[in-house]
Scaffold this active site. Structure first.
Site, PDB file in Angstrom:
ATOM      1  N   CYS A 125      72.648  11.626  49.209  1.00 58.14           N
ATOM      2  CA  CYS A 125      73.699  11.409  48.223  1.00 58.14           C
ATOM      3  C   CYS A 125      75.077  11.405  48.889  1.00 58.14           C
ATOM      4  CB  CYS A 125      73.567  12.469  47.130  1.00 58.14           C
ATOM      5  SG  CYS A 125      74.366  12.070  45.577  1.00 58.14           S
ATOM      6  N   HIS A 126      75.986  12.287  48.463  1.00 57.16           N
ATOM      7  CA  HIS A 126      77.337  12.355  49.022  1.00 57.16           C
ATOM      8  C   HIS A 126      77.385  13.056  50.376  1.00 57.16           C
ATOM      9  CE1 HIS A 126      78.358  11.313  44.886  1.00 57.16           C
ATOM     10  NE2 HIS A 126      79.566  11.006  45.294  1.00 57.16           N
ATOM     11  N   GLY A 127      76.273  13.609  50.841  1.00 53.14           N
ATOM     12  CA  GLY A 127      76.236  14.263  52.149  1.00 53.14           C
ATOM     13  C   GLY A 127      76.629  13.336  53.282  1.00 53.14           C
ATOM     14  N   GLN A 183      79.084  11.476  53.406  1.00 55.56           N
ATOM     15  CA  GLN A 183      80.534  11.507  53.597  1.00 55.56           C
ATOM     16  C   GLN A 183      80.909  12.383  54.785  1.00 55.56           C
ATOM     17  OE1 GLN A 183      81.624  12.764  49.567  1.00 55.56           O
ATOM     18  NE2 GLN A 183      82.674  10.800  49.308  1.00 55.56           N
TER      19      GLN A 183
END
Length: 194
Positions: A117-119, A121
């Protein structure tokens, strides 16, 4: 075997708890840490909902989660791999030089890294995605591409994970099963079903 799991306030609840339990089930010692927090301190998780007809996910408060270890006590040489869940914590931890140094350590040594997911980033900010391909939450595409990688497009409800070298990535919590399966393979753990 020890694995490091990075967390922070408003980590996605499922993306923290499910991999932790999957790895523990295999006898892997998982150390859950957060910068500026100590063992026994908590991080607040969030539960994200992808609702039909909405332009983005909604968020509800999840469980408070006690950290298992103190970030400042981490000895990176002890760990066989790194797990980075999603949620909102990657948005602010990607500005923390200690977190970026930690990520670079695993890539410099070609150790298994799982980000969901946003990991991704955090990985983009650490500069470790250059020339790679990876998946993530579809709203992170610009981060991945700015980090020099090609984005693998999966629907947020997809149960697929993408593997390239030491890195396994996935779009969101629906893919946790495939994501952890591939990470466990990268760790060299053999699971035998009877």
């Amino acid at each position: 075997m020890k694995v490091l799991l990075l967390a922070g306030d408003f980590v996605e609840d499922y993306e923290l708890f499910a991999p932790l339990k999957a790895l523990e089930m295999l006898g892997i010692d998982v150390h859950v840490v957060c910068p500026d927090k100590k063992a026994g301190d908590t991080v607040q998780s969030a539960i994200h909902f992808m609702e039909e007809g909405r332009q983005t996910y909604s968020e509800r408060q999840g469980h408070p989660f006690p950290l298992t270890h103190t970030f400042d006590d981490v000895k990176l040489a002890e760990y066989a791999g790194l797990v980075i869940p999603g949620g909102r914590f990657p948005e602010y931890q990607r500005y923390d030089d200690r977190v970026l140094f930690l990520c670079k350590h695993f890539f410099e040594r070609d150790l298994p890294v799982a980000a969901i997911c946003h990991g991704v980033q955090i990985l983009a900010a650490a500069g470790v995605l250059q020339g790679r391909t990876c998946a993530g939450f579809h709203m992170c595409r610009i981060d991945v591409e700015a980090g020099g990688a090609s984005f693998v497009e999966f629907h947020p409800d997809s149960k697929n994970a993408h593997v390239e070298g030491n890195l396994v990535t996935a779009p969101a919590y629906n893919a946790i099963g495939a994501w952890m399966r591939e990470f466990i393979k990268l760790l060299g753990v053999k699971v035998q079903l009877e």
